[in-house]
Design a protein around this motif. Sequence first.
Motif, PDB file in Angstrom:
ATOM      1  N   ALA A   1       0.880  -1.211   0.019  1.00 58.04           N
ATOM      2  CA  ALA A   1       0.092  -0.206   0.270  1.00 58.04           C
ATOM      3  C   ALA A   1       1.004   1.332  -0.115  1.00 58.04           C
ATOM      4  CB  ALA A   1      -0.865   0.078   1.214  1.00 58.04           C
ATOM      5  N   GLU A   2       0.402   2.398  -0.576  1.00 63.28           N
ATOM      6  CA  GLU A   2       1.236   3.603  -0.586  1.00 63.28           C
ATOM      7  C   GLU A   2       1.155   3.875   0.831  1.00 63.28           C
ATOM      8  OE1 GLU A   2      -0.864   6.715  -2.894  1.00 63.28           O
ATOM      9  OE2 GLU A   2      -0.925   5.423  -4.507  1.00 63.28           O
ATOM     10  N   SER A   3       0.237   3.964   1.831  1.00 68.61           N
ATOM     11  CA  SER A   3       0.287   4.277   3.265  1.00 68.61           C
ATOM     12  C   SER A   3      -0.754   3.436   3.970  1.00 68.61           C
ATOM     13  CB  SER A   3       0.165   5.948   3.494  1.00 68.61           C
ATOM     14  OG  SER A   3      -1.138   6.096   3.310  1.00 68.61           O
ATOM     15  N   VAL A   4      -0.200   3.111   5.362  1.00 65.22           N
ATOM     16  CA  VAL A   4      -1.042   2.400   6.178  1.00 65.22           C
ATOM     17  C   VAL A   4      -0.862   3.072   7.563  1.00 65.22           C
ATOM     18  CG1 VAL A   4      -1.738   0.197   7.196  1.00 65.22           C
ATOM     19  CG2 VAL A   4      -0.637   0.397   4.831  1.00 65.22           C
ATOM     20  N   VAL A   5      -2.068   3.209   8.086  1.00 66.72           N
ATOM     21  CA  VAL A   5      -2.236   3.623   9.735  1.00 66.72           C
ATOM     22  C   VAL A   5      -2.969   2.916  10.465  1.00 66.72           C
ATOM     23  CG1 VAL A   5      -2.947   5.656  11.212  1.00 66.72           C
ATOM     24  CG2 VAL A   5      -2.050   6.088   8.738  1.00 66.72           C
ATOM     25  N   ALA A   6      -2.581   2.295  11.469  1.00 65.19           N
ATOM     26  CA  ALA A   6      -3.214   1.281  12.451  1.00 65.19           C
ATOM     27  C   ALA A   6      -3.685   1.975  13.638  1.00 65.19           C
ATOM     28  CB  ALA A   6      -2.174   0.227  12.755  1.00 65.19           C
ATOM     29  N   THR A   7      -4.780   1.701  13.911  1.00 63.58           N
ATOM     30  CA  THR A   7      -5.458   2.581  15.096  1.00 63.58           C
ATOM     31  C   THR A   7      -6.121   1.482  15.930  1.00 63.58           C
ATOM     32  OG1 THR A   7      -7.534   3.277  14.195  1.00 63.58           O
ATOM     33  CG2 THR A   7      -5.683   4.841  13.924  1.00 63.58           C
ATOM     34  N   GLU A   8      -6.639   1.889  17.158  1.00 62.80           N
ATOM     35  CA  GLU A   8      -7.436   0.635  17.963  1.00 62.80           C
ATOM     36  C   GLU A   8      -8.710   0.575  17.176  1.00 62.80           C
ATOM     37  OE1 GLU A   8      -7.500  -0.367  21.350  1.00 62.80           O
ATOM     38  OE2 GLU A   8      -5.322  -0.496  20.809  1.00 62.80           O
ATOM     39  N   ARG A   9      -9.412   1.254  16.217  1.00 60.87           N
ATOM     40  CA  ARG A   9     -10.751   1.330  15.644  1.00 60.87           C
ATOM     41  C   ARG A   9     -10.459   0.469  14.490  1.00 60.87           C
ATOM     42  NH1 ARG A   9     -15.105   6.087  14.230  1.00 60.87           N
ATOM     43  NH2 ARG A   9     -17.029   4.730  13.676  1.00 60.87           N
ATOM     44  N   ALA A  10      -9.386   0.691  13.608  1.00 60.04           N
ATOM     45  CA  ALA A  10      -9.538   0.095  12.189  1.00 60.04           C
ATOM     46  C   ALA A  10      -7.838   0.419  11.594  1.00 60.04           C
ATOM     47  CB  ALA A  10     -10.593   0.747  11.338  1.00 60.04           C
ATOM     48  N   VAL A  11      -7.584  -0.237  10.599  1.00 62.56           N
ATOM     49  CA  VAL A  11      -6.384  -0.143   9.973  1.00 62.56           C
ATOM     50  C   VAL A  11      -6.790   0.615   8.590  1.00 62.56           C
ATOM     51  CG1 VAL A  11      -4.373  -1.094   8.870  1.00 62.56           C
ATOM     52  CG2 VAL A  11      -5.151  -2.010  11.023  1.00 62.56           C
ATOM     53  N   VAL A  12      -6.171   1.754   8.493  1.00 59.09           N
ATOM     54  CA  VAL A  12      -6.595   2.676   7.327  1.00 59.09           C
ATOM     55  C   VAL A  12      -5.550   2.320   6.149  1.00 59.09           C
ATOM     56  CG1 VAL A  12      -7.346   4.799   6.363  1.00 59.09           C
ATOM     57  CG2 VAL A  12      -7.763   4.312   8.662  1.00 59.09           C
ATOM     58  N   VAL A  13      -5.932   1.761   5.077  1.00 54.41           N
ATOM     59  CA  VAL A  13      -4.869   1.666   3.984  1.00 54.41           C
ATOM     60  C   VAL A  13      -5.188   2.436   2.703  1.00 54.41           C
ATOM     61  CG1 VAL A  13      -4.313  -0.246   2.251  1.00 54.41           C
ATOM     62  CG2 VAL A  13      -4.953  -0.926   4.751  1.00 54.41           C
ATOM     63  N   ARG A  14      -4.199   3.207   2.324  1.00 52.70           N
ATOM     64  CA  ARG A  14      -4.696   3.957   1.144  1.00 52.70           C
ATOM     65  C   ARG A  14      -3.692   3.804  -0.098  1.00 52.70           C
ATOM     66  NH1 ARG A  14      -4.205   7.742   5.781  1.00 52.70           N
ATOM     67  NH2 ARG A  14      -6.173   8.907   6.229  1.00 52.70           N
ATOM     68  N   GLY A  15      -4.209   3.870  -1.288  1.00 53.51           N
ATOM     69  CA  GLY A  15      -3.735   3.533  -2.435  1.00 53.51           C
ATOM     70  C   GLY A  15      -4.530   4.236  -3.533  1.00 53.51           C
ATOM     71  N   GLU A  16      -4.894   3.347  -4.466  1.00 49.31           N
ATOM     72  CA  GLU A  16      -5.868   4.111  -5.422  1.00 49.31           C
ATOM     73  C   GLU A  16      -7.053   4.650  -4.788  1.00 49.31           C
ATOM     74  OE1 GLU A  16      -6.540   1.511  -8.922  1.00 49.31           O
ATOM     75  OE2 GLU A  16      -4.458   1.451  -9.461  1.00 49.31           O
ATOM     76  N   ARG A  17      -7.623   3.946  -3.693  1.00 46.64           N
ATOM     77  CA  ARG A  17      -8.681   4.065  -3.046  1.00 46.64           C
ATOM     78  C   ARG A  17      -8.251   3.936  -1.670  1.00 46.64           C
ATOM     79  NH1 ARG A  17     -13.674   0.611  -5.291  1.00 46.64           N
ATOM     80  NH2 ARG A  17     -12.519   1.337  -7.081  1.00 46.64           N
ATOM     81  N   THR A  18      -8.951   4.498  -0.615  1.00 49.74           N
ATOM     82  CA  THR A  18      -8.945   4.216   0.838  1.00 49.74           C
ATOM     83  C   THR A  18      -9.813   3.216   1.389  1.00 49.74           C
ATOM     84  OG1 THR A  18      -8.190   6.581   1.114  1.00 49.74           O
ATOM     85  CG2 THR A  18      -9.095   5.480   3.192  1.00 49.74           C
ATOM     86  N   THR A  19      -9.302   2.241   2.064  1.00 47.76           N
ATOM     87  CA  THR A  19     -10.159   1.221   2.614  1.00 47.76           C
ATOM     88  C   THR A  19      -9.941   1.145   4.193  1.00 47.76           C
ATOM     89  OG1 THR A  19      -8.492  -0.476   2.231  1.00 47.76           O
ATOM     90  CG2 THR A  19     -10.198  -0.331   0.370  1.00 47.76           C
ATOM     91  N   PHE A  20     -10.814   0.632   4.780  1.00 44.61           N
ATOM     92  CA  PHE A  20     -10.894   0.284   6.105  1.00 44.61           C
ATOM     93  C   PHE A  20     -10.938  -0.976   6.684  1.00 44.61           C
ATOM     94  CE2 PHE A  20     -12.404   4.468   5.182  1.00 44.61           C
ATOM     95  CZ  PHE A  20     -11.828   5.590   5.973  1.00 44.61           C
ATOM     96  N   ASN A  21      -9.921  -1.457   7.502  1.00 45.63           N
ATOM     97  CA  ASN A  21      -9.855  -2.693   7.654  1.00 45.63           C
ATOM     98  C   ASN A  21      -9.783  -3.217   9.146  1.00 45.63           C
ATOM     99  OD1 ASN A  21      -8.658  -4.225   4.929  1.00 45.63           O
ATOM    100  ND2 ASN A  21      -7.967  -2.008   5.176  1.00 45.63           N
ATOM    101  N   LEU A  22     -10.637  -4.060   9.496  1.00 45.99           N
ATOM    102  CA  LEU A  22     -10.815  -4.478  10.754  1.00 45.99           C
ATOM    103  C   LEU A  22      -9.968  -6.066  11.012  1.00 45.99           C
ATOM    104  CD1 LEU A  22     -12.710  -2.261  11.056  1.00 45.99           C
ATOM    105  CD2 LEU A  22     -14.125  -3.567  12.590  1.00 45.99           C
ATOM    106  N   PRO A  23      -9.006  -6.049  11.468  1.00 44.10           N
ATOM    107  CA  PRO A  23      -8.210  -7.370  11.522  1.00 44.10           C
ATOM    108  C   PRO A  23      -8.888  -8.211  12.765  1.00 44.10           C
ATOM    109  CG  PRO A  23      -6.395  -5.732  11.697  1.00 44.10           C
ATOM    110  CD  PRO A  23      -7.703  -5.039  11.931  1.00 44.10           C
ATOM    111  N   HIS A  24      -9.180  -9.372  12.234  1.00 42.39           N
ATOM    112  CA  HIS A  24      -9.766 -10.436  13.356  1.00 42.39           C
ATOM    113  C   HIS A  24      -8.929 -11.654  13.224  1.00 42.39           C
ATOM    114  CE1 HIS A  24     -13.300  -7.888  13.171  1.00 42.39           C
ATOM    115  NE2 HIS A  24     -13.572  -8.419  14.057  1.00 42.39           N
TER     116      HIS A  24
END
Length: 878
Positions: free
Chosen positions: A311-334
Amino acid sequence: MANVRRITVPLALDAEASMEAPGFGALPMRAIIGVGIAAIPAMALVLAGGSWGLIRWIIPALLLVVTLVVTLPMTDGIWIGTQALYRLAARWLPSGSRGGRLHVSGARWVGDLLEQVGSRALTTARLPVVGAALQLPTLQSVEDGLFRADPGGWRAVLRVRGPDAAIGSAEHAAWGSRLMSWIQATECPVQLVAVVDHQDADAIAQAFDSRLAGVRQSPLLQGERRLVEELAETSFGVVTYLVIDPSLADGAGRPYGSWILDAASRPSTQVEVVREKANVALRTARGFGIEVTVPAAAEVNALLARTHLGAESVVATERAVVVRGERTTFNLPHVVTRLPRSVGPGDLVDALLQSHSRALVNVTICPVAMRAARKRLDRMIRAREYAANQKAIDSSGDTLMAQEGQQLLELFAQGVRPMTMAISCAITGNAVAEAEAGAERFVAHAGAKGFQIVQARQPGLWPFAACAPGGAPLRRSLILTVEPVVERLLPALGTSFEDPAHALVGLNAFTGAPVFWSAWGDHGDATNHNLLMLGTSGGGKSVALKSLLYRHAIAGANFVVLDPDSEYRQLVAAVGGEYHELGESALNPFAVSLTLSADESAATILPVLAVLAGDTAFDLTGHPIRRMASEDKSWLHDQLRGFFDQLGRGSVAEPTLGDFVEYLKVRVERQARSEAEAVRARTMQERLNFYCKGQLATIFNRRSTFRLGARPVGIGFRQLANSYAADLTPALAVVLTAIYGIMQRAEQRLLVVVDEASYLTGNPDAGQVLETIARRGRKAGVGVWMASQKLEDFLTPLGKTLAAVSATKFILGCQESTLPAVRDAFGLTEEEGLALSPVAKGRGVLLADGGERAVVQVCVSDELLSLVSTSPALGRAA
């Protein structure tokens, strides 16, 4: 649907260090150690003399209780003490990446929006050992089917085509068993990475527009375009990849990185080693019945772009992991922390599809050395047997687990291999609320199946890395189990007929993914464009056939449709074609002589005359079947050749049937060499002359009033049927002969559609023309589509031949009494047979010679439905 028996999960030991405590069951090692430490002062107080009284008993008891209260509670699948430690260490742990470089990111949520507060690059130069452990894998390079991420070195990536079978079926279970055997043949740790997602609605729309470039827009086309976009946005497909990673785990099945401090000890795999592993996997896949391809570098990059690696950039928070590239997606790891007591084939992917959740699923499979597995089981069995012997509590559970442990040892002795598996799922969405809703549904559906699943929020990027190809999973998700359990949890499902560049058929009833098919697609033999469609009354055959024909026509295909019930008029008009009712219009089979040699003309027209002048041999369900003896055919062929030879020396005008009858009367009868030949000539004249009189002459004895080949044509037979009882076979044969005449000079893709093929399949002479077109049309780019309501139409010798020369079969519903015969005739699986009976309108089985197959629910836009159905209430699912 016939499902296979679920199997019991033996023990399902997780990887958390634990010990059996009599009366308490398995306690984590931290609790055992904590109690051991607390026991020292507790025993000192108990043994102390003096005037302590009851206090020397109360304080030790409180001390032990407090120790258990502190060491036992867990949250998000980890001990609360570990989570507190992670929070304290957050300033040193990577919580983001940018441009492939790890960062410690500061971010906060404002409603559903993430606001970046600050970010600094992770510096570990002063901490050589700990620093190496803190470094998550970073992507170095990508090639076709390969990528390198350090630490760990090279990994191979193969795309695996999933099973075209219903989840939970015997076929799905058999495929999983074959896949597991193939994976074990690689003799190294692997990861199955599945992308569960909608098809790209924009890409679907672009493919639709590309197929229809230059076609004038209309409400009908707009409705079709809207339908394919909606199906893409609401349905799901599963694309599965196998990542071969020899350095992923040690011999005991523990992935490097499952403990933060052992990531630095991970060896690095050289490209030659992983290439050899991939080549072996490719060579052996076919032997296991697994279809595998090597993805291009662009496809590998697209897969990695869903993770912190690409990914171009990734930010991990307590709520979700935000992945930015061609589009932004929000990921919840389980992560799955405990397996159900029993599992069936496809339970995991079934939970995902039922929840309608987009996800990136990673199942890590690591072989475990038999010695390490036996040692661990022996220790567990001894502890359980000891607990069972204590009479303070009910020991039935301990006894049962000890017995299961013994059974597991026996399985090991029989060759069943132990392995460590870890299941990580990143539930994704285009908005954080969408991802959270999807995660809630997934946890609920998976929980109903017995999975214990927790959202992994800490530490930093590690939970999200567990979902990445080549990323090491966290320890909380490691489970020791056996091969039969793993093969039922593999996240794979078939993706047959997935190319959106083809015409839409409907939705896959098993997976929910859109199904696309084209007569000129890449389904097996690229030169065979023939389709056989079979469907009982009420099964939706007419809607399916007409919608497919329309969708091919708007993409540039020409067609001629033989329409016994005269119901294609509106459809033909919608694509700019012309419709002719036979009787009002005429099509002269003798016109082929203007483009063919005398011998070719005779051979082409002979089958038509064999129908017209043949003897009625028997009656087939109300249709008289005419046959001509071989010697009569030979004689008639000679007369036809002489007739066309004569035309070649003189007139070039289009001859008719009446001209040939006159030729027989004038030239042949007078020159008969015997009385038998004279009788034969008179008989032929009388039979053929019958079609040259009255109303029949308007069909069989006229020059053509329209031409074939320039644009779509529909030819109706209802008027003929009303005036000529039920016998349409001669007229159908006449039209097919005319089609054969223009086949070789067709200027564009041509489809010949024969609705109600039963008029031809039982008549060898009439059907010979259809068979010739079906066989020879392959070289001319002509496809023959045959439709019928009766299976027996394709069980005759000719019917079997026509079925054999059709690359694609589409069976839409059948009565229970004919189901066994249909299954045998078309080689259907049990689940496919059950999808056909009881009959559901528009549901059928689509089969291609290349091996693709799917149970399909035909879908039609509201606008198209008004053209192809007399029952608008059917809705979009025909």
